[in-house]
Design a protein around this motif. Structure first.
Motif, PDB file in Angstrom:
ATOM      1  N   GLU A  28      -8.059  21.647  53.199  1.00  0.00           N
ATOM      2  CA  GLU A  28      -7.319  21.436  54.446  1.00  0.00           C
ATOM      3  C   GLU A  28      -5.891  21.953  54.323  1.00  0.00           C
ATOM      4  OE1 GLU A  28      -9.178  17.382  56.339  1.00  0.00           O
ATOM      5  OE2 GLU A  28      -7.971  17.192  54.515  1.00  0.00           O
ATOM      6  N   ILE A  29      -5.297  21.733  53.160  1.00  0.00           N
ATOM      7  CA  ILE A  29      -3.933  22.209  52.928  1.00  0.00           C
ATOM      8  C   ILE A  29      -3.928  23.734  52.938  1.00  0.00           C
ATOM      9  CG2 ILE A  29      -2.041  22.313  51.259  1.00  0.00           C
ATOM     10  CD1 ILE A  29      -3.006  19.460  50.339  1.00  0.00           C
ATOM     11  N   ALA A  30      -4.868  24.337  52.224  1.00  0.00           N
ATOM     12  CA  ALA A  30      -4.925  25.796  52.110  1.00  0.00           C
ATOM     13  C   ALA A  30      -5.117  26.467  53.473  1.00  0.00           C
ATOM     14  CB  ALA A  30      -6.040  26.203  51.155  1.00  0.00           C
ATOM     15  N   GLU A  31      -5.849  25.827  54.379  1.00  0.00           N
ATOM     16  CA  GLU A  31      -6.077  26.389  55.714  1.00  0.00           C
ATOM     17  C   GLU A  31      -4.787  26.575  56.493  1.00  0.00           C
ATOM     18  OE1 GLU A  31      -8.785  23.721  57.608  1.00  0.00           O
ATOM     19  OE2 GLU A  31     -10.515  24.456  56.475  1.00  0.00           O
ATOM     20  N   VAL A  35      -1.864  32.439  52.653  1.00  0.00           N
ATOM     21  CA  VAL A  35      -2.046  32.925  51.288  1.00  0.00           C
ATOM     22  C   VAL A  35      -3.414  32.446  50.803  1.00  0.00           C
ATOM     23  CG1 VAL A  35       0.422  32.986  50.756  1.00  0.00           C
ATOM     24  CG2 VAL A  35      -0.882  30.916  50.262  1.00  0.00           C
ATOM     25  N   THR A  36      -3.830  32.929  49.654  1.00  0.00           N
ATOM     26  CA  THR A  36      -5.148  32.567  49.136  1.00  0.00           C
ATOM     27  C   THR A  36      -5.208  31.102  48.733  1.00  0.00           C
ATOM     28  OG1 THR A  36      -4.584  33.109  46.854  1.00  0.00           O
ATOM     29  CG2 THR A  36      -5.459  34.909  48.239  1.00  0.00           C
ATOM     30  N   PHE A  37      -6.423  30.604  48.647  1.00  0.00           N
ATOM     31  CA  PHE A  37      -6.632  29.236  48.179  1.00  0.00           C
ATOM     32  C   PHE A  37      -6.069  29.099  46.768  1.00  0.00           C
ATOM     33  CE2 PHE A  37      -8.980  26.010  45.883  1.00  0.00           C
ATOM     34  CZ  PHE A  37      -8.873  24.927  46.730  1.00  0.00           C
ATOM     35  N   GLY A  38      -6.240  30.138  45.951  1.00  0.00           N
ATOM     36  CA  GLY A  38      -5.727  30.109  44.586  1.00  0.00           C
ATOM     37  C   GLY A  38      -4.221  29.929  44.533  1.00  0.00           C
ATOM     38  N   ALA A  39      -3.522  30.595  45.447  1.00  0.00           N
ATOM     39  CA  ALA A  39      -2.054  30.463  45.485  1.00  0.00           C
ATOM     40  C   ALA A  39      -1.658  29.035  45.858  1.00  0.00           C
ATOM     41  CB  ALA A  39      -1.456  31.458  46.468  1.00  0.00           C
ATOM     42  N   VAL A  40      -2.335  28.467  46.835  1.00  0.00           N
ATOM     43  CA  VAL A  40      -2.046  27.085  47.236  1.00  0.00           C
ATOM     44  C   VAL A  40      -2.387  26.135  46.098  1.00  0.00           C
ATOM     45  CG1 VAL A  40      -2.685  25.229  48.835  1.00  0.00           C
ATOM     46  CG2 VAL A  40      -2.301  27.542  49.698  1.00  0.00           C
ATOM     47  N   SER A  41      -3.479  26.409  45.409  1.00  0.00           N
ATOM     48  CA  SER A  41      -3.881  25.588  44.279  1.00  0.00           C
ATOM     49  C   SER A  41      -2.802  25.588  43.184  1.00  0.00           C
ATOM     50  CB  SER A  41      -5.211  26.099  43.717  1.00  0.00           C
ATOM     51  OG  SER A  41      -5.636  25.304  42.648  1.00  0.00           O
ATOM     52  N   GLN A  42      -2.186  26.740  42.953  1.00  0.00           N
ATOM     53  CA  GLN A  42      -1.109  26.833  41.962  1.00  0.00           C
ATOM     54  C   GLN A  42       0.085  25.963  42.389  1.00  0.00           C
ATOM     55  OE1 GLN A  42      -0.455  29.318  39.243  1.00  0.00           O
ATOM     56  NE2 GLN A  42      -2.650  29.637  39.102  1.00  0.00           N
ATOM     57  N   HIS A  43       0.424  26.010  43.681  1.00  0.00           N
ATOM     58  CA  HIS A  43       1.529  25.182  44.183  1.00  0.00           C
ATOM     59  C   HIS A  43       1.197  23.699  44.029  1.00  0.00           C
ATOM     60  CE1 HIS A  43       4.003  28.393  45.642  1.00  0.00           C
ATOM     61  NE2 HIS A  43       3.066  28.839  46.457  1.00  0.00           N
TER      62      HIS A  43
END
Length: 110
Positions: A28-31, A35-43
């Motif tokens: 939900e956050i990544a949507e 940026v890519t899901f991977g980038a959001v995951s890193q944050h």
């Protein structure tokens, strides 16, 4: 990395805003980002590692929520900053509405 460094990045501040009041899944956050899901995951990892968000896992899903206690005085700073943005947005909306009303009043009637 310290908390101040973590929230210096605009996307991380936006993630904190999103999970300030409500728990959200990583998806939900990544949507909400371009940026890519991977980038959001890193944050999210940086925020987790600095203790600024809590993580709850349910099956394969990960849910995040801001940890206001861990933010300490930064919590007040972020809330003030977000409120200031909302106030500025409201002022712009009111200004646009007044300009539209003024333009409608100036139109000649046929």
């Amino acid at each position: 990395m310290e908390a101040v460094q973590a929230i210096a990045e605009p996307r991380r501040r936006e993630i904190l805003r999103l999970v300030w009041d409500d728990e959200m899944s990583a998806g939900e956050i990544a949507e909400r980002f371009d940026v890519t899901f991977g980038a959001v995951s890193q944050h999210l990892k940086v925020l987790r590692d600095t203790g600024l968000v809590t993580l709850r896992q349910e099956g394969r899903k990960r849910f995040y929520r801001a940890d206001r206690t861990a933010l300490g005085p930064l919590a007040d700073y972020l809330q003030t900053m977000w409120a200031g943005r909302l106030d500025a947005l409201a002022a712009l909306a009111e200004q646009a509405e007044r300009a539209e009303q003024d333009a409608q009043q100036e139109e000649p009637t046929r």
